[in-house]
Design a protein around this motif. Structure first.
Motif, PDB file in Angstrom:
ATOM      1  N   ILE A 210       0.829  -1.204   0.000  1.00 35.23           N
ATOM      2  CA  ILE A 210       0.000   0.000   0.000  1.00 35.23           C
ATOM      3  C   ILE A 210       0.865   1.258   0.000  1.00 35.23           C
ATOM      4  O   ILE A 210       0.574   2.230  -0.710  1.00 35.23           O
ATOM      5  CB  ILE A 210      -0.931   0.005   1.228  1.00 35.23           C
ATOM      6  CG1 ILE A 210      -1.901  -1.180   1.144  1.00 35.23           C
ATOM      7  CG2 ILE A 210      -1.707   1.313   1.323  1.00 35.23           C
ATOM      8  CD1 ILE A 210      -2.737  -1.374   2.389  1.00 35.23           C
ATOM      9  N   MET A 211       1.952   1.225   0.772  1.00 34.51           N
ATOM     10  CA  MET A 211       2.800   2.411   0.917  1.00 34.51           C
ATOM     11  C   MET A 211       3.761   2.601  -0.260  1.00 34.51           C
ATOM     12  O   MET A 211       4.155   3.724  -0.558  1.00 34.51           O
ATOM     13  CB  MET A 211       3.605   2.315   2.217  1.00 34.51           C
ATOM     14  CG  MET A 211       2.757   2.200   3.476  1.00 34.51           C
ATOM     15  SD  MET A 211       1.658   3.619   3.710  1.00 34.51           S
ATOM     16  CE  MET A 211       2.871   4.903   4.011  1.00 34.51           C
ATOM     17  N   LEU A 212       4.134   1.506  -0.916  1.00 29.55           N
ATOM     18  CA  LEU A 212       5.065   1.568  -2.053  1.00 29.55           C
ATOM     19  C   LEU A 212       4.319   1.183  -3.324  1.00 29.55           C
ATOM     20  O   LEU A 212       4.240  -0.002  -3.671  1.00 29.55           O
ATOM     21  CB  LEU A 212       6.258   0.640  -1.818  1.00 29.55           C
ATOM     22  CG  LEU A 212       7.087   0.907  -0.547  1.00 29.55           C
ATOM     23  CD1 LEU A 212       8.164  -0.152  -0.385  1.00 29.55           C
ATOM     24  CD2 LEU A 212       7.714   2.303  -0.603  1.00 29.55           C
ATOM     25  N   PRO A 213       3.757   2.155  -4.037  1.00 29.79           N
ATOM     26  CA  PRO A 213       2.925   1.883  -5.215  1.00 29.79           C
ATOM     27  C   PRO A 213       3.543   0.946  -6.259  1.00 29.79           C
ATOM     28  O   PRO A 213       2.806   0.131  -6.839  1.00 29.79           O
ATOM     29  CB  PRO A 213       2.692   3.287  -5.800  1.00 29.79           C
ATOM     30  CG  PRO A 213       2.817   4.197  -4.627  1.00 29.79           C
ATOM     31  CD  PRO A 213       3.868   3.586  -3.754  1.00 29.79           C
ATOM     32  N   PRO A 214       4.866   1.011  -6.536  1.00 33.59           N
ATOM     33  CA  PRO A 214       5.414   0.127  -7.578  1.00 33.59           C
ATOM     34  C   PRO A 214       5.200  -1.362  -7.313  1.00 33.59           C
ATOM     35  O   PRO A 214       5.248  -2.165  -8.256  1.00 33.59           O
ATOM     36  CB  PRO A 214       6.912   0.480  -7.570  1.00 33.59           C
ATOM     37  CG  PRO A 214       6.973   1.885  -7.074  1.00 33.59           C
ATOM     38  CD  PRO A 214       5.886   1.964  -6.043  1.00 33.59           C
ATOM     39  N   LEU A 215       4.937  -1.735  -6.068  1.00 34.87           N
ATOM     40  CA  LEU A 215       4.758  -3.149  -5.749  1.00 34.87           C
ATOM     41  C   LEU A 215       3.501  -3.731  -6.371  1.00 34.87           C
ATOM     42  O   LEU A 215       3.345  -4.959  -6.406  1.00 34.87           O
ATOM     43  CB  LEU A 215       4.735  -3.350  -4.229  1.00 34.87           C
ATOM     44  CG  LEU A 215       6.074  -3.203  -3.504  1.00 34.87           C
ATOM     45  CD1 LEU A 215       5.905  -3.434  -2.013  1.00 34.87           C
ATOM     46  CD2 LEU A 215       7.105  -4.173  -4.071  1.00 34.87           C
ATOM     47  N   TRP A 216       2.585  -2.854  -6.856  1.00 32.35           N
ATOM     48  CA  TRP A 216       1.378  -3.404  -7.483  1.00 32.35           C
ATOM     49  C   TRP A 216       1.705  -4.175  -8.759  1.00 32.35           C
ATOM     50  O   TRP A 216       0.872  -4.939  -9.262  1.00 32.35           O
ATOM     51  CB  TRP A 216       0.360  -2.302  -7.785  1.00 32.35           C
ATOM     52  CG  TRP A 216       0.816  -1.179  -8.652  1.00 32.35           C
ATOM     53  CD1 TRP A 216       1.282   0.015  -8.253  1.00 32.35           C
ATOM     54  CD2 TRP A 216       0.848  -1.136 -10.090  1.00 32.35           C
ATOM     55  NE1 TRP A 216       1.605   0.812  -9.326  1.00 32.35           N
ATOM     56  CE2 TRP A 216       1.338   0.130 -10.466  1.00 32.35           C
ATOM     57  CE3 TRP A 216       0.494  -2.035 -11.091  1.00 32.35           C
ATOM     58  CZ2 TRP A 216       1.500   0.509 -11.793  1.00 32.35           C
ATOM     59  CZ3 TRP A 216       0.653  -1.662 -12.417  1.00 32.35           C
ATOM     60  CH2 TRP A 216       1.150  -0.408 -12.759  1.00 32.35           C
ATOM     61  N   ILE A 217       2.907  -3.994  -9.265  1.00 29.82           N
ATOM     62  CA  ILE A 217       3.332  -4.756 -10.449  1.00 29.82           C
ATOM     63  C   ILE A 217       3.331  -6.251 -10.148  1.00 29.82           C
ATOM     64  O   ILE A 217       3.079  -7.078 -11.036  1.00 29.82           O
ATOM     65  CB  ILE A 217       4.730  -4.286 -10.909  1.00 29.82           C
ATOM     66  CG1 ILE A 217       4.659  -2.823 -11.349  1.00 29.82           C
ATOM     67  CG2 ILE A 217       5.259  -5.161 -12.037  1.00 29.82           C
ATOM     68  CD1 ILE A 217       5.986  -2.229 -11.760  1.00 29.82           C
ATOM     69  N   ILE A 218       3.584  -6.608  -8.881  1.00 37.64           N
ATOM     70  CA  ILE A 218       3.548  -8.020  -8.494  1.00 37.64           C
ATOM     71  C   ILE A 218       2.157  -8.591  -8.744  1.00 37.64           C
ATOM     72  O   ILE A 218       2.014  -9.755  -9.148  1.00 37.64           O
ATOM     73  CB  ILE A 218       3.943  -8.176  -7.012  1.00 37.64           C
ATOM     74  CG1 ILE A 218       5.391  -7.718  -6.812  1.00 37.64           C
ATOM     75  CG2 ILE A 218       3.768  -9.619  -6.551  1.00 37.64           C
ATOM     76  CD1 ILE A 218       5.842  -7.742  -5.362  1.00 37.64           C
ATOM     77  N   GLY A 219       1.141  -7.778  -8.517  1.00 39.89           N
ATOM     78  CA  GLY A 219      -0.231  -8.236  -8.773  1.00 39.89           C
ATOM     79  C   GLY A 219      -0.458  -8.525 -10.238  1.00 39.89           C
ATOM     80  O   GLY A 219      -1.138  -9.498 -10.590  1.00 39.89           O
ATOM     81  N   ILE A 220       0.116  -7.696 -11.115  1.00 39.84           N
ATOM     82  CA  ILE A 220      -0.016  -7.938 -12.548  1.00 39.84           C
ATOM     83  C   ILE A 220       0.700  -9.235 -12.932  1.00 39.84           C
ATOM     84  O   ILE A 220       0.170 -10.057 -13.686  1.00 39.84           O
ATOM     85  CB  ILE A 220       0.558  -6.753 -13.354  1.00 39.84           C
ATOM     86  CG1 ILE A 220      -0.284  -5.497 -13.117  1.00 39.84           C
ATOM     87  CG2 ILE A 220       0.611  -7.079 -14.843  1.00 39.84           C
ATOM     88  CD1 ILE A 220       0.165  -4.291 -13.907  1.00 39.84           C
TER      89      ILE A 220
END
Length: 305
Positions: A279-289
């Motif tokens: 939540i705090m580090l937006p780039p980590l949403w790439i893991i979801g992709i």
């Protein structure tokens, strides 16, 4: 629940929450405003519910008719969610119904304000931002530092338009957060009273449809094409759709973290910390992709065997 002291207690809590709207605490209490009415509607029959709510509304009416309007506005999503609880509907469908109801009311409120009271949202946002800028600028000017907080009227106008463009996303997220908080508190209370209410799937099972990847690609392309366009409608759509889809990918990322923690028997605090990081580090949403494109969970489960 029979009509007993607990009903009176929740009606008092309902009254106090509504009265808090005239205090600085409204930013916090608004998040819990639906809870008492949803609990009362679920645990009481129609007659008992009316007998409990009417005295609260009468007290509010004696103070100010404005409270009656707010109470009527907020009771609708409470009734919707309460009805879903009575039917023992799934947690996801209850949250979805509550979110849609709240969002619809927000939009209806804006529409009525525009048509009946000629409420200009742009002018309102502009005035608020200008007032905030003036309040911040005044003490700086006393020390001869006003130039640091300068900014032309054109800049203020652009900021106002940018703020208005993301209002749809803000309304959606606000509706969702209020509904999730309501469900998170109401469900365990109802279960403690003997009402079986389905809970959400475990975080390790959180997954979004793979089609969201295509939605994100299309929205990103449109955003690039209309980045400097005068088509405010398309700019507004992409300004809201892209961030919302990224939120969905964050949910997918959190689900993956809890899945791998469950498969590897990690300490419970580890996936929670990873979720906070997502939540705090937006780039980590790439893991979801990546989790959507590549069968990461199946690979993790297979390697465990």
């Amino acid at each position: 629940m029979k009509y007993r002291w607990t009903s009176v207690a929740w009606s008092i809590a309902y009254l106090l929450l509504l009265l808090s709207l005239s205090t600085p605490f409204l930013i916090i209490t608004t998040l819990f405003m639906i809870i008492p009415a949803a609990l009362l509607f679920t645990t009481l029959n129609t007659r008992q519910f009316i007998l409990t709510i009417v005295p609260v509304w009468l007290v509010l009416g004696l103070i100010s008719p404005f409270y009656i309007l707010i109470a009527a506005y907020l009771i609708v999503p409470a009734l919707v969610m309460g009805r879903r609880y009575k039917k023992k509907a799934t947690a996801s469908s209850t949250i979805f119904a509550g979110t849609i109801t709240l969002l619809g009311e927000f939009l209806l409120l804006l529409l009525l304000g525009k048509t009946l009271f000629q409420f200009d949202l742009y002018s309102y946002v502009y005035d608020v931002l200008n007032e905030m800028r003036t309040m911040a600028l005044s003490p700086m000017q006393e020390f001869g530092m006003g130039s640091f907080l300068g900014g032309s009227s054109e800049d203020l106008s652009n900021n106002s338009r940018a703020f208005i463009q993301v209002i749809p996303m803000a309304l959606i997220m606000s509706s969702f957060v209020i509904t999730v908080i309501t469900h998170s508190i109401v469900r365990p209370i109802l279960n403690s009273m003997g009402y079986a209410v389905p809970k959400l799937k475990p975080a390790r099972d959180w997954r979004i449809p793979k089609s969201f990847i295509w939605y994100y690609l299309i929205a990103t392309v449109i955003q690039l094409l209309f980045f400097k366009s005068d088509n405010s409608f398309m700019v507004m759509i992409t300004a809201n759709l892209v961030p919302l889809l990224r939120v969905c990918f964050i949910i997918q990322t959190i689900g993956f973290f809890f899945f791998i923690a469950h498969e590897r028997n990690w300490n419970r605090i580890i996936p929670v910390m990873l979720a906070v990081m997502a939540i705090m580090l937006p780039p980590l949403w790439i893991i979801g992709i990546i989790d959507l494109v590549v069968p990461l969970r199946e690979m993790v489960a297979k390697s465990k065997r």
